[in-house]
Design an enzyme around this catalytic site. Sequence first.
Site, PDB file in Angstrom:
ATOM      1  CE  LYS A  76      -3.865   1.872   2.790  1.00 11.56           C
ATOM      2  NZ  LYS A  76      -4.693   1.572   3.991  1.00 11.56           N
ATOM      3  CB  SER A 154      -7.779   3.393   3.076  1.00  5.52           C
ATOM      4  OG  SER A 154      -6.908   2.903   4.084  1.00  5.52           O
ATOM      5  CB  SER A 178      -8.036   0.387   6.008  1.00  2.83           C
ATOM      6  OG  SER A 178      -8.757   1.593   6.154  1.00  2.83           O
TER       7      SER A 178
END
Length: 450
Positions: A76, A154, A178
């Site tokens: 990420k 996210s 997330s």
Amino acid sequence: MKDGTITATATALRNGELTAKELVRRCLEAIRRHDGTLNAVLHISDTALEDAEHCDAEAARGDFRGPLHGIPLIVKDNIDVRGLPTTAASALFAKASPATSDAVAVARLRAAGAILIGKANMDELAAHVSGRTSFFGPTVNPWHPERRLSPGGSSSGTAAAVAAGFCCGGLGTDTGGSVRLPAGWCGLCGIRPTHGQVDVSGVYPRAASLDTVGALARSVRDAELLLRTIADPLLRDALRAPSRPCSRLGVFPDLVDEKATPEVAAAYTDAIARWRELGASCVPVELPLLDDPDMVESIGIIRSYEFARDIRKDVEGNPLAGHIHSTPWADYEKGRTLPEESYLAARRHMATLARENIFAKLNVDGLLLPVAFSTAPPLDAPQEAFTAGRALVNLFSLTGVPTLVIPGNLTETGLPTGMQLVGPTLGERGLFDAGIAYEDAFGPFPLPVL
């Protein structure tokens, strides 16, 4: 590669049935073919093929650095990877220079032999759970991409990339769902570990007292391997210890029947039946804290206050701040105006919840719940759909206990329904053992076809 787990792929690499270079080439080709639709990848490593050649040369000498030797992973884009920029998918860092060092979790992956092929898209500044707020455009769920569904967030890009076969697994971060929500909506296994048991050095903060690094993968064994690799010593020791089986699970049929969509409720009923088939005792329980308004308010206050506090240095006076997506900007503005007294009260409430041993009170080893009350909504769904998406994960962010997400059945509309196993602090060993037993009985789990 499309159906290859980390564990199966690692075996093929060690047996000489596959080379790391061939594997990385397949990943890069999959990205080239499909990421124009999914928008899951922000940066691709210029050295991925060179790194693979180096792994192959080591393997030819019988020198394997660790269990991830030659395995391509994605990270990420709020986690530092040496040689690649860390943008947090934000206008603030859109032209960031490459990082000069790895985050601790990434360094541990490299030491185990992993190849970091790139950085994944995400909600801007990790401040949403939709995948639609990135400065670089939304990420599309790889299940039926023509429907333009949310992958969750996210950690949207990591989940989409793993599900689409762009890599064998990846890292995300989880503050308020997330890792868990993208795992559930993309049909993956995901682990949010016990809070504080993975070093977050080199990770751009969302809400420091809630943030943790987690893993997304195609199998429970893969998720365990990734976590074992990045875990701090206390958790590593706990993962080596004999487990306490999750033989008595608290379940919530009435709550799910009342609040979930019919397809998720049906998948949950089926999941309970499967766990009973495995020999688990599934005990209906009630946990009012799950949707307690004070709990929801506390996590909202902590997220917003710490977000504004920690990113203020990058926002104030920055001419690019005006380009921040309206959703993270609203959270920043809320946090800026919150009184410190409200924040401290929320932290005290969090500490009180963390001390409560809900498992002992309910006389269960773990909890079994859907990840969310619905399957993935459209990317352009109203905000309420994403607020509701966090309803079953908020409490466990505050208490800091570990959660393992395992795919459930596909619905009649062809979408995955994730189920979460929640365990006590440092109870990851029991969660993984239960998850592996479930996976062996009912897996492998389906993946989208692009």
